[in-house]
Design a protein around this motif. Structure first.
Motif, PDB file in Angstrom:
ATOM      1  N   ILE A   1     -15.237  29.592 -55.424  1.00 50.46           N
ATOM      2  CA  ILE A   1     -15.085  29.386 -53.977  1.00 50.46           C
ATOM      3  C   ILE A   1     -13.605  29.250 -53.622  1.00 50.46           C
ATOM      4  N   ILE A   2     -12.907  28.408 -54.404  1.00 54.16           N
ATOM      5  CA  ILE A   2     -11.499  28.159 -54.088  1.00 54.16           C
ATOM      6  C   ILE A   2     -10.669  29.420 -54.281  1.00 54.16           C
ATOM      7  N   ASN A   3     -10.978  30.191 -55.320  1.00 55.69           N
ATOM      8  CA  ASN A   3     -10.262  31.450 -55.517  1.00 55.69           C
ATOM      9  C   ASN A   3     -10.456  32.386 -54.336  1.00 55.69           C
ATOM     10  N   LEU A   4     -11.689  32.437 -53.835  1.00 53.86           N
ATOM     11  CA  LEU A   4     -11.962  33.300 -52.685  1.00 53.86           C
ATOM     12  C   LEU A   4     -11.164  32.847 -51.466  1.00 53.86           C
ATOM     13  N   ILE A   5     -11.190  31.514 -51.200  1.00 54.68           N
ATOM     14  CA  ILE A   5     -10.439  30.983 -50.057  1.00 54.68           C
ATOM     15  C   ILE A   5      -8.969  31.368 -50.179  1.00 54.68           C
ATOM     16  N   LEU A   6      -8.401  31.160 -51.380  1.00 53.56           N
ATOM     17  CA  LEU A   6      -6.975  31.431 -51.566  1.00 53.56           C
ATOM     18  C   LEU A   6      -6.664  32.928 -51.442  1.00 53.56           C
ATOM     19  N   LEU A   7      -7.563  33.773 -51.959  1.00 57.39           N
ATOM     20  CA  LEU A   7      -7.315  35.220 -51.855  1.00 57.39           C
ATOM     21  C   LEU A   7      -7.280  35.655 -50.403  1.00 57.39           C
ATOM     22  N   VAL A   8      -8.235  35.105 -49.601  1.00 59.30           N
ATOM     23  CA  VAL A   8      -8.272  35.468 -48.181  1.00 59.30           C
ATOM     24  C   VAL A   8      -7.010  34.968 -47.481  1.00 59.30           C
ATOM     25  N   LEU A   9      -6.664  33.671 -47.707  1.00 59.04           N
ATOM     26  CA  LEU A   9      -5.462  33.132 -47.078  1.00 59.04           C
ATOM     27  C   LEU A   9      -4.228  33.922 -47.517  1.00 59.04           C
ATOM     28  N   GLY A  10      -4.224  34.322 -48.797  1.00 61.81           N
ATOM     29  CA  GLY A  10      -3.060  35.011 -49.358  1.00 61.81           C
ATOM     30  C   GLY A  10      -2.789  36.364 -48.725  1.00 61.81           C
ATOM     31  N   THR A  11      -3.830  36.995 -48.188  1.00 61.78           N
ATOM     32  CA  THR A  11      -3.564  38.283 -47.554  1.00 61.78           C
ATOM     33  C   THR A  11      -2.830  38.089 -46.222  1.00 61.78           C
ATOM     34  N   PHE A  12      -2.935  36.893 -45.625  1.00 60.32           N
ATOM     35  CA  PHE A  12      -2.298  36.669 -44.329  1.00 60.32           C
ATOM     36  C   PHE A  12      -0.977  35.932 -44.408  1.00 60.32           C
ATOM     37  N   MET A  13      -0.788  35.154 -45.489  1.00 62.13           N
ATOM     38  CA  MET A  13       0.362  34.267 -45.507  1.00 62.13           C
ATOM     39  C   MET A  13       1.095  34.411 -46.822  1.00 62.13           C
ATOM     40  N   ASP A  14       2.356  34.026 -46.849  1.00 61.10           N
ATOM     41  CA  ASP A  14       3.121  34.166 -48.066  1.00 61.10           C
ATOM     42  C   ASP A  14       2.898  33.002 -49.015  1.00 61.10           C
ATOM     43  N   MET A  15       3.438  33.178 -50.203  1.00 59.14           N
ATOM     44  CA  MET A  15       3.083  32.298 -51.303  1.00 59.14           C
ATOM     45  C   MET A  15       3.541  30.842 -51.136  1.00 59.14           C
ATOM     46  N   SER A  16       4.859  30.644 -50.932  1.00 59.23           N
ATOM     47  CA  SER A  16       5.358  29.257 -50.920  1.00 59.23           C
ATOM     48  C   SER A  16       4.708  28.395 -49.850  1.00 59.23           C
ATOM     49  N   PRO A  17       4.599  28.861 -48.582  1.00 59.66           N
ATOM     50  CA  PRO A  17       3.932  27.992 -47.613  1.00 59.66           C
ATOM     51  C   PRO A  17       2.492  27.684 -47.997  1.00 59.66           C
ATOM     52  N   LEU A  18       1.802  28.650 -48.583  1.00 62.77           N
ATOM     53  CA  LEU A  18       0.417  28.384 -48.970  1.00 62.77           C
ATOM     54  C   LEU A  18       0.344  27.353 -50.085  1.00 62.77           C
ATOM     55  N   ILE A  19       1.296  27.407 -51.027  1.00 62.68           N
ATOM     56  CA  ILE A  19       1.281  26.398 -52.095  1.00 62.68           C
ATOM     57  C   ILE A  19       1.446  25.018 -51.490  1.00 62.68           C
ATOM     58  N   VAL A  20       2.443  24.853 -50.597  1.00 61.24           N
ATOM     59  CA  VAL A  20       2.672  23.508 -50.078  1.00 61.24           C
ATOM     60  C   VAL A  20       1.549  23.024 -49.172  1.00 61.24           C
ATOM     61  N   ILE A  21       0.906  23.946 -48.471  1.00 58.96           N
ATOM     62  CA  ILE A  21      -0.158  23.500 -47.560  1.00 58.96           C
ATOM     63  C   ILE A  21      -1.453  23.227 -48.321  1.00 58.96           C
ATOM     64  N   THR A  22      -1.827  24.129 -49.249  1.00 56.99           N
ATOM     65  CA  THR A  22      -3.169  24.001 -49.823  1.00 56.99           C
ATOM     66  C   THR A  22      -3.247  23.105 -51.056  1.00 56.99           C
ATOM     67  N   THR A  23      -2.127  22.939 -51.782  1.00 50.81           N
ATOM     68  CA  THR A  23      -2.204  22.132 -53.001  1.00 50.81           C
ATOM     69  C   THR A  23      -2.717  20.711 -52.745  1.00 50.81           C
ATOM     70  N   PRO A  24      -2.138  19.975 -51.755  1.00 49.78           N
ATOM     71  CA  PRO A  24      -2.637  18.607 -51.566  1.00 49.78           C
ATOM     72  C   PRO A  24      -4.109  18.561 -51.152  1.00 49.78           C
ATOM     73  N   ILE A  25      -4.615  19.646 -50.556  1.00 45.70           N
ATOM     74  CA  ILE A  25      -6.019  19.650 -50.135  1.00 45.70           C
ATOM     75  C   ILE A  25      -6.931  20.030 -51.303  1.00 45.70           C
ATOM     76  N   LEU A  26      -6.550  21.081 -52.037  1.00 42.45           N
ATOM     77  CA  LEU A  26      -7.461  21.629 -53.047  1.00 42.45           C
ATOM     78  C   LEU A  26      -7.385  20.924 -54.395  1.00 42.45           C
ATOM     79  N   LEU A  27      -6.187  20.415 -54.744  1.00 39.25           N
ATOM     80  CA  LEU A  27      -6.051  19.817 -56.073  1.00 39.25           C
ATOM     81  C   LEU A  27      -7.015  18.650 -56.312  1.00 39.25           C
TER      82      LEU A  27
END
Lengths: 426, 169
Positions: A319-345
């Protein structure tokens, strides 16, 4: 309610084209207003979010990578890869992937890698009759390997965003095997496609030139040894080793290879501060945003939601891989790491997944996002350098996506690929 | 008049980036000196890490302001590229207004943060903590000016160039 304000303002700002950092800041300020909190809190969080010693490694690694790109270290690595694999039919495809992996071992920036390989290997490949779309596809997907092979400043961003101090040394070690695996899968695909299209074989230049090429590349490759050796032996911290990498690159660029002049040095420094400012402003704004999320207990709610649906680690990761793949097509890597890590980890840790393992999954997953439209900076850079329309290269990129997805699935479901090496050092 | 202003703001942004680049080089030297001190001189300077970090916060805030003028901050342009030119202009003005408001907030509350932390001392540097954050309100003020400049350019029909540079991943 406040969560709707937070997410709603963020999505609105991003959609109308407000830069990511300011979108995050605006959303957190709106949320603080809704919560009746003083706005100074947002700036306190922002300031403390960037006042972290390990974050200093980010500008250093970006600077070192840019200097390597401008001083032509990539070319030496290309010569080694060419001497090693160039004689097979369609051999320049796998050569490109191999050279990207080597460059990843010294730089760790996918964009630097795509531009370096693009400017050195692409003209050579076109000359030998390779099609434009193929050269772009090999170059951009090969560049993703560099995100996994240490050093990788995105891993430092992940470590900082995790909030639990995931060890940078462990992350660096954990990336090696997955990086090599991804490179091998991409090489196989590059070779199969090349044979199918009937690209010509190269000639083996002979052992003499192979050894010569390797010797010339050694000063460049030493960077990797200095960084990894320094961190693992405890001689340097991650920050110190990255600063040493900058100084070392300047020395070999200016005095050994003699390709790094004053103007290239100034260009590299200016380019690096711009990128650093962008990345760190996002990290600062994301700290304010993360604080707002934490007050609203959003990570706990999401964790409850996902774990209520399933507590099977395999499904959670899917599930998490799917969410990240979808988000990744719209947004770049570094902002996604900082936004999603505290939520998903916290979610993945609750089902027993190692934070180091998850970090590696995240690197490759979001890396795939860098080569997928509509927002795929590495794909765009590769297409621009290769002078091939993005639409044209995307039409034939599918086998390469297949290799990346296969690598992602293997890395996701075989934790040993990531965790064995760091385990050996404990 | 408008052209002179535009030129001035581009020059200012360029100077900010150059100053920031000097900061990056200085930071490299400081951390390099720290390692040299530890292994060669056998005494690690106590101030080096804090000094490098303080420098970094300063140059990041200044270069971030320049990024507003030159448009190098990463953003999503999918919607902007999908609509008609007049609609695009509306979107761009709107987004610059949001950026200007962020700059204003940085000036006001960032300034408050500086005042509140001026009494604290940064360990090993002996300087006020507020000094490390002083770049925040300065950058905020510059962001307001740069965003306002871009709004004026958009409204008067100039072609506002963005330095779309994705070389940052």
């Amino acid at each position: 309610m406040e969560l709707i304000v937070l997410v709603g303002v963020l999505v609105f700002c991003l959609a109308i084209g407000v830069p990511v950092a300011f979108s995050l800041l605006t959303a957190s300020m709106a949320c603080f207003i809704a919560l009746d909190l003083p706005l100074i809190v947002a700036f306190q969080r922002m300031a403390s979010g960037v006042s972290v010693f390990t974050l200093m490694a980010i500008p250093f690694f970006i600077f070192a990578g840019d200097l390597m790109y401008r001083s032509g270290i990539a070319e030496r690595l290309v010569h080694v890869a060419e001497a090693a694999f160039g004689r097979a039919r369609g051999g320049l495809g796998p050569v490109n992937v191999g050279a990207s992996a080597l460059f990843g071992a010294v730089s760790g920036s996918a964009i630097a890698s795509a531009s370096a390989m693009g400017s050195t290997l692409m003209p050579l490949m076109r000359e030998k009759g390779y099609d434009g779309d193929y050269t772009v596809n090999v170059t951009v997907t090969g560049a993703i390997v560099g995100l996994l092979i240490p050093p990788s400043h995105n891993m430092i961003i992940y470590s900082a965003a995790s909030g639990i101090g995931v060890s940078i040394g462990d992350l660096f070690l954990a990336g090696i095997v997955p990086g090599i695996l991804t490179a091998i899968l991409l090489m196989v695909v590059a070779w199969v496609v090349a044979v199918k299209r009937g690209y010509a074989a190269g000639v083996f230049p002979g052992w003499r030139s192979f050894i010569r090429a390797s010797l010339f590349a050694i000063p460049g490759l030493m960077t990797a040894i200095i960084i990894m050796g320094g961190i693992l032996s405890g001689i340097f911290t991650a920050t110190e080793s990255s600063a040493i990498a900058v100084i070392y690159t300047i020395i070999i660029g200016a005095f050994v290879y003699r390709t790094l002049g004053w103007s290239r040095f100034v260009e590299a420094a200016m380019q690096s501060v711009k990128i650093t400012a962008m990345v760190l402003l996002i990290i600062g704004a994301a700290s304010a945003f993360g604080y707002a999320l934490a007050i609203l207990q959003a990570p706990a709610q999401l964790a409850a939601l996902i774990t209520a649906a399933t507590d099977n680690p395999i499904l959670v990761l899917l599930i998490i891989n799917l969410i990240l793949l979808v988000l990744g097509t719209f947004m770049d890597m570094s902002p996604l790491i900082v936004i999603t890590t505290p939520i998903l980890l916290p979610v993945v840790m609750q089902v027993g997944i190692d934070p180091v393992h998850f970090g590696i999954i995240m690197m490759l997953n979001l890396g795939i996002g860098l080569v997928t439209p509509p927002v795929g900076s590495v794909l765009f850079v590769g297409a621009a350098v290769g002078k091939v329309p993005v639409e044209e290269s995307v039409k034939t990129i599918w086998p390469f996506y297949g290799a990346l997805i296969l690598a992602l699935l293997s890395i996701t479901f075989i934790p040993q690929l990531s965790l064995t090496l760091p385990g050996l050092f404990h | 008049m408008r052209q002179a202003l535009s030129k001035l703001s581009h020059t200012a942004a360029d100077l900010l980036v150059k100053a920031a680049a000097v900061g990056l080089v200085a930071m490299t030297i400081i951390v390099g000196w720290q390692v040299f001190g530890r292994y060669v001189l056998n005494s690690s300077p106590s101030w080096s890490e804090q000094a490098a970090l303080t420098l970094m916060i300063w140059f990041v805030t200044l270069a971030a302001a320049a990024g507003v003028r030159e448009g190098f901050h990463i953003r999503i342009v999918a919607l902007e590229n999908a609509v008609s030119p007049p609609q695009k202009r509306v979107l761009r003005v709107l987004s610059e207004v949001v950026v200007a408001l962020c700059g204003l907030a940085m000036l006001i509350w960032g300034g408050e943060l500086v005042l509140r932390t001026w009494g604290h001392t940064i360990p090993s540097l002996g300087l006020p903590r507020g000094l490390a954050y002083a770049g925040l309100p300065i950058s905020g003020a510059l962001i307001v000016l740069f965003a306002a400049e871009r709004i004026v350019e958009e409204l008067s029909g100039d072609n506002v160039e963005d330095e779309e540079d994705p070389r940052w991943s």
